[in-house]
Enzyme design. Structure first.
Site, PDB file in Angstrom:
ATOM      1  N   ASP A   1       0.793  -1.230   0.000  1.00  0.00           N
ATOM      2  CA  ASP A   1       0.000   0.000   0.000  1.00  0.00           C
ATOM      3  C   ASP A   1       0.832   1.289   0.000  1.00  0.00           C
ATOM      4  OD1 ASP A   1       1.065   0.019   2.554  1.00  0.00           O
ATOM      5  OD2 ASP A   1      -0.851   0.085   3.604  1.00  0.00           O
ATOM      6  N   HIS A   2       2.121   1.218   0.300  1.00  0.00           N
ATOM      7  CA  HIS A   2       2.917   2.428   0.507  1.00  0.00           C
ATOM      8  C   HIS A   2       3.640   2.933  -0.744  1.00  0.00           C
ATOM      9  CE1 HIS A   2       2.191   2.438   4.755  1.00  0.00           C
ATOM     10  NE2 HIS A   2       3.154   3.298   5.009  1.00  0.00           N
TER      11      HIS A   2
ATOM     12  N   ASP B   1       3.846  -0.718  11.329  1.00  0.00           N
ATOM     13  CA  ASP B   1       3.365   0.592  10.926  1.00  0.00           C
ATOM     14  C   ASP B   1       2.766   1.244  12.163  1.00  0.00           C
ATOM     15  OD1 ASP B   1       2.543   2.200   8.194  1.00  0.00           O
ATOM     16  OD2 ASP B   1       1.137   2.543   9.827  1.00  0.00           O
TER      17      ASP B   1
ATOM     18  N   ARG C   1      -1.636  12.684  10.093  1.00  0.00           N
ATOM     19  CA  ARG C   1      -0.406  13.430  10.375  1.00  0.00           C
ATOM     20  C   ARG C   1      -0.305  14.641   9.471  1.00  0.00           C
ATOM     21  NH1 ARG C   1       3.238   8.277  11.507  1.00  0.00           N
ATOM     22  NH2 ARG C   1       2.529   8.048  13.644  1.00  0.00           N
TER      23      ARG C   1
ATOM     24  N   SER D   1       6.170   7.801  12.556  1.00  0.00           N
ATOM     25  CA  SER D   1       6.138   6.487  11.930  1.00  0.00           C
ATOM     26  C   SER D   1       6.960   5.466  12.698  1.00  0.00           C
ATOM     27  CB  SER D   1       6.671   6.602  10.497  1.00  0.00           C
ATOM     28  OG  SER D   1       6.906   5.335   9.949  1.00  0.00           O
TER      29      SER D   1
ATOM     30  N   ARG E   1       8.918   3.444  11.261  1.00  0.00           N
ATOM     31  CA  ARG E   1       9.993   3.023  10.352  1.00  0.00           C
ATOM     32  C   ARG E   1      11.306   2.809  11.094  1.00  0.00           C
ATOM     33  NH1 ARG E   1       9.530   8.744   7.296  1.00  0.00           N
ATOM     34  NH2 ARG E   1       7.394   8.057   7.528  1.00  0.00           N
TER      35      ARG E   1
END
Length: 803
Positions: free
Chosen positions: A139-140, A204, A487, A682, A684
């Site tokens: 999806d990213h 995520d 965000r 995030s 990440r």
């Protein structure tokens, strides 16, 4: 099967067998199976994709009973779900804010940008397949540009190498794979995998979306996911629990989104750190299941570990609508035992919100906790000289892309169509999943949004995470956008630091783009119809679930084969997007002496500042290439500039990654100094991997965001905080920093830091850490993955010896 059947059936014979070494493991296993065969637990499948893996309420209830007898107190819902997943309920400690929990999550979910590094780490572990139900969701990597079909086609072409890597790795390691176009990970989880009482970890930060279905769904870094995929207990510091009591009911222009926008204003971006937000009270019943998901999703913006609602009829409705009525029926049996808080449960703090009095909110710009009731937004905009001309309105994202969200926006669009007007701003629509897209197309909802100027984008994250090829402004141009996203950090959506981004409900986005003015209040202000007459919008309405049921749309799921061990996953050594990992070096047993400060960061430093997204997403599987974005958006205290620091070895100024690489080439490790809530945003883990890869050894800050602190620990970095936050001012950008006594590193004990100033003077301060014994082991091994690899190697050798 064994794990599902263990509890009250344990006979004295089996206890003896398991406690002694006088019988072989095979005979002990057979005996265990014989003992458990006397009763069979109810078999309710985890999902339609995993018919032979089951919801395990029986085991959870039995585990929880052990814990409750020990604690002898009423428990919150959060505690019930966490503690019922305890790895060792008989001996481990359960103390909020202090003890570390060792837990057994039910499943793992990863999106394509983070999955690349997680899968690469899993490959490094050497295991043949995952040992916990796991899925990957594409999806990213889909950039919004022209519209759904065209953008998806381009993404499949541009990301072919990465998609092929993830698809083949999924097939080889027994992972469910959701192809590009399937939808946003969190909507797919809600539709297919989330259920009341679930403990899920996802790579995520908005994984908490699943709390809308009564599960504890927690965002983590990829290394944490690898632990669970490898069937190792997952570690979490026992969270505090903040209760939010909801009274009254939602009505009119007020939506579920306004609950979390209001709460963000109360708690700020760090007020939920180290805590779970647990909602309760009579107001809950006026919120739909997907509305509860919206609230939980954006709990990440207040730093919360996760958020959760108690199991109720709205969740049961949603489970039935998504063809999981058997789970709803099963949950009904365990509602009081597992899925709601005990009467008299104590919270660390309780916040009251009356939904009947709650006003629609718009939060921003530049931070999601700057909360404005709609009737005050216009005056604030004028006072602060924010651009009031709305250039783009965007609805969708993982936060607000449900059928209900789209239906309510379409109701407003229909009112505009009836009056012959269209949006005065550009307007984009992002469906949350292929199922939502197909259903809103069938029901005419998408067409209504198009008629007022909407462009329906691909079922993906798109502009919410910076995947937006924006053409209507030039970079550096001051402008305003308004979205239903979560965000709004500087430059997050379009990489333009002058874009003033505001977040609100899809209802307000759709209403406000009809005026094109940030000062427009649909509750009080009028619009001009095509015939020149004035009219006011009526409050939106819309079904929370489709009356005709969901249209599943295109089948986008790839089921793993029964045996993928013979499959091969290739990573081209010349690839610019994928790179196999080399283990980090273990700690050499020495103190850190006179390390330079790479950068002293001024003000907010999110994971977007540390490792930017947008165009950099294409390098998420190549650690060396993506490291070229390290700290490029962080502001250097020395000159108030981004991506411009001084190389202390050459006295020349350069870009942050270049200076870091220079230090690394000279075998000169370095440290970073940061401010409050360092690493918010995030999940990440690249924001931890990149500093480690380019020679960083310690990050010293006033405070950390939870996920990022854990990610640093996982990569063997020292995550340290000032004992006295004012000591931040003592360290200058040209100082050298020593961290002493590392051979005595102990849980709960500070370490000594010696600061050597450029004038030769020194001073000593204390630094704190939250490392426990296993995490100290990660530091010494060089990373958690190194420690895991050593563990599995020794276990394999032990098994060979015993055989």
């Amino acid at each position: 099967m064994l794990a599902r059947n263990s509890v009250s059936l344990i006979s004295s014979v089996e206890k003896f067998a398991c406690a002694t070494q006088t019988i072989s493991p095979i005979r002990r296993l057979c005996l265990t199976r014989t003992v458990y065969a006397s009763t069979k637990p109810k078999e309710v499948s985890l999902s339609r994709f995993e018919p032979n893996k089951y919801v395990n309420y029986e085991k959870q209830a039995q585990t929880l009973e052990i814990v409750k007898k020990r604690l002898n107190q009423p428990l919150t819902l959060s505690e019930k779900i966490l503690y019922s997943h305890a790895d060792d309920p008989k001996t481990q400690q359960f103390e909020r804010g202090k003890s570390y929990l060792r837990l057994r999550p039910d499943r793992v979910a990863m999106q394509d940008a983070t999955a690349q590094m997680a899968v690469l780490q899993f490959i490094s572990s050497g295991l043949p397949n995952v040992l916990c139900p796991t899925t990957i969701h594409c999806d990213h990597l889909i950039e919004a540009q022209l519209g759904g079909d065209q953008d998806l086609k381009r993404a499949k072409d541009q990301n072919k190498e990465v998609y092929n890597f993830l698809a083949t790795a999924s097939a080889k390691y027994d992972i469910g794979f959701w192809k590009p176009g399937s939808g946003i990970i969190h909507q797919i989880i809600l539709e297919n995998y989330a259920y009341p009482g679930l403990l899920l970890i996802g790579t995520d930060s908005h994984t908490p979306n699943g709390g809308g279905l009564g599960g504890l769904c927690i965002g983590v870094g990829g290394a944490d996911a690898v632990d669970v995929m490898a069937n190792m207990p997952w570690e979490l510091k026992c969270p505090k629990v903040i209760g939010v009591r909801l009274t009254g009911q939602l009505s009119g222009w007020t939506s579920a989104k306004d609950v979390i926008l209001k709460l963000a204003g109360i708690l700020t971006v760090k007020g939920g750190t180290g805590a779970i937000i647990e909602y309760f009270g009579p107001g809950v019943k006026s919120i739909s299941c997907t509305g509860m998901g919206t609230i939980c999703n954006m709990g990440a913006e207040i730093g919360a570990t996760t958020s959760v609602f108690p199991y109720n009829e709205r969740m049961a409705e949603y489970l039935k609508a998504t063809k999981r009525e058997d789970i709803a029926n099963f949950a009904n049996e365990y509602r009081d035992v597992l899925l709601t808080a005990d009467e008299g449960a104590k919270y660390d703090r309780v916040i009251d919100i009356n939904l009947s009095e709650l006003e629609p909110h718009v939060n921003g710009p530049f931070t999601p906790d700057l909360a404005h009731p709609i009737d005050k937004l216009g005056k604030e905009a004028e006072k602060n000289k924010w651009p009031t001309d709305i250039r783009v309105g965007l609805i969708g994202s993982c936060t607000n892309s449900s059928y209900e969200d789209m239906a309510r926006s379409a109701n407003i669009a229909q009112q505009a169509i009836n009056k012959g007007i269209k949006a005065k701003s550009l307007f984009t629509v992002t469906p949350g999943s292929e199922q939502v897209r197909a259903t809103i197309e069938r029901d005419g909802i998408a067409e209504k949004l198009r008629q007022i100027g909407g462009v329906v984008l691909a079922n993906a994250c798109g502009p919410c995470i910076g995947q937006w090829d924006r053409k209507d402004i030039k970079k550096g141009e001051k402008n305003t956008i308004i979205s239903s996203y979560n965000r709004n950090f500087t430059g997050r959506n379009d990489a333009n630091p002058q874009t003033h981004a505001f977040v609100t409900s899809p209802d307000l986005v759709t209403a406000m783009i009809l005026s094109g003015d940030l000062r427009f209040n649909p509750l009080t202000d009028s619009l001009t119809a095509a015939d020149g007459s004035k009219f006011k919008l009526e409050p939106p309405t819309g079904d929370n679930l489709p009356s005709k049921g969901f249209d599943p749309g295109e089948d986008t799921y790839q089921e793993p084969p029964k045996d993928g061990t013979s499959l091969k996953v290739d990573v081209d050594p010349k690839s610019a997007r994928l790179q196999l990992l080399e283990p980090f070096k273990p700690w050499d047993g020495k103190d850190y002496i006179d390390f330079p400060v790479l950068i002293k960061i001024k003000g907010k430093c999110t994971t977007d500042h540390i490792s930017a997204a947008g165009p950099w997403l294409k390098y998420r599987g190549h650690l060396d290439n993506i490291s070229n974005n390290m700290f490029i958006a962080a502001v250097n205290e020395e000159n108030n500039e981004a991506n411009n620091i001084k190389n202390r070895l050459t006295n020349e100024w350069g870009k942050v990654p270049d200076v870091a690489r220079s230090y690394k080439s000279k075998d000169t490790p370095w440290v970073v100094i940061g401010d409050e809530n360092y690493g918010e945003g995030s999940s990440r883990e690249h924001a931890a991997l990149e500093p480690r890869h380019l020679g960083g050894r310690a990050i010293i800050v006033k405070s950390f965001a939870r996920i990022h602190e854990t990610n640093l620990k996982k990569q063997g970095m020292l995550a340290l905080t000032f004992d006295n936050p004012a000591d931040y001012d003592k360290i200058k950008p040209d100082d050298k920093v020593s961290i002493l006594g590392l051979n005595k590193l102990t849980p709960g004990q500070p370490v000594e830091c010696r600061i050597k100033h450029s004038n030769g003077k020194t001073e000593t301060i204390k630094l704190l850490h939250t490392l426990n014994e296993p995490q100290i082991g990660w530091f010494k091994a060089g990373s958690a993955l190194n420690a895991m690899r050593t563990y599995f190697a020794s276990k394999k050798n032990a098994d060979k010896t015993s055989a």
